[in-house]
Enzyme design. Structure first.
Site, PDB file in Angstrom:
ATOM      1  N   ASP A   1       0.551  -1.252   0.203  1.00 23.47           N
ATOM      2  CA  ASP A   1      -0.182   0.042  -0.114  1.00 23.47           C
ATOM      3  C   ASP A   1       1.031   1.032   0.393  1.00 23.47           C
ATOM      4  OD1 ASP A   1      -2.240  -1.545   0.712  1.00 23.47           O
ATOM      5  OD2 ASP A   1      -2.012  -1.663   2.634  1.00 23.47           O
ATOM      6  N   GLU A   2       0.766   2.497  -0.168  1.00 20.61           N
ATOM      7  CA  GLU A   2       1.190   3.500  -0.445  1.00 20.61           C
ATOM      8  C   GLU A   2       1.397   4.070   0.979  1.00 20.61           C
ATOM      9  OE1 GLU A   2       0.317   8.709  -2.137  1.00 20.61           O
ATOM     10  OE2 GLU A   2      -1.478   6.593  -2.071  1.00 20.61           O
TER      11      GLU A   2
END
Length: 265
Positions: free
Chosen positions: A138-139
């Site tokens: 995930d970012e």
């Protein structure tokens, strides 16, 4: 340089004078530099016999000079021309990089919104190899990402049937109860199905206070597991994929792996 004189051996192999190869190995290679003949074969330009004859006939140049040996060792920077056309050898080399991804970086090869991707963090020397991340983070998740151009290895590391372990450090505000740990470890019914069994242990590693080991790659799976038992993940960091550990790799930095190491992950 010795004259090139290929002959057929039993079993279809070519023989002939072979210059000694240098003792050193390039990073990422388990058996030393690739040879001219192997590189041309890997590029799909013909059979060993036909390519050996092409080299003998002077149809192949390396760095503007006519090649005189099919066992000539090659470097990434060498320029090969075959029948007047350049052979892009950089694409043929398998590259394996471990990256410590910072938060805010996208685990993809490009982003329509113009956000920074993992490829933007790579040193310039690796940008010609058409690398891609194996799986995603995930970012807002940090830690270990493997980048390669080896599709076979990427498949083995990401396909569910191989059940490759991924280990994360997790920061949450409140301690998990024994019941919550048991729920996560046994599997939780999520909106996309039952999660696979996991292992959860408390750790003293500020800001992280738990470690979780999973064998699946569902989207945001760690955050969703903790949310399912009423816990919000504040920080998340991947520290291991299979046998590959993040160790002391600095955030935003990359480390090149040998092919032998990568295939033992």
């Amino acid at each position: 340089m010795e004259a090139f004189s290929p002959q057929r051996r039993a079993g279809g192999r070519l023989s002939g004078p072979r210059p000694k190869r240098p003792a050193g190995k390039i990073p990422g290679s388990a058996s030393g530099p690739p040879t001219l003949l192997k590189t041309l074969r890997d590029a799909g330009l013909g059979s060993r016999r036909d390519l050996a004859e092409a080299i003998k006939a002077g149809r192949v140049k390396v760095n503007e000079a006519i090649a005189e040996s099919y066992s000539l060792p090659l470097k990434d920077s060498d320029r090969i021309v075959f029948d007047g056309r350049e052979v892009p050898i950089a694409r043929l080399h398998k590259i394996y990089l471990a990256l410590n991804k910072p938060a805010g970086v996208i685990t993809t090869t490009e982003d329509e919104q113009g956000r920074q991707t993992v490829l933007d963090l790579l040193p310039e020397e690796y940008k010609k190899y058409q690398l891609f991340p194996v799986g995603r983070l995930d970012e807002d998740t940090t830690g270990l990402v493997l980048l390669t151009n080896d599709g076979a290895l990427a498949y083995r590391l990401t396909h569910p049937r191989f059940e490759v372990e991924k280990e994360y450090l997790v920061a949450i505000d409140k301690a998990l109860s024994a019941e919550q740990i048991e729920q996560i470890e046994a599997g939780i019914e999520l909106d996309d199905g039952l999660s696979a069994p996991a292992r959860v242990k408390p750790v003293i590693h500020p800001p992280y206070n738990y470690r979780i080991i999973i064998r699946e790659g569902k989207k945001r799976i760690v955050r969703r597991l903790f949310a399912a038992v009423g816990q919000q993940v504040r920080e998340l960091k991947r520290i291991r994929i299979g046998r590959l550990k993040l160790d002391n790799l600095k955030e935003g930095s990359v480390k090149r792996l040998t092919g032998a190491v990568a295939h033992k992950i």
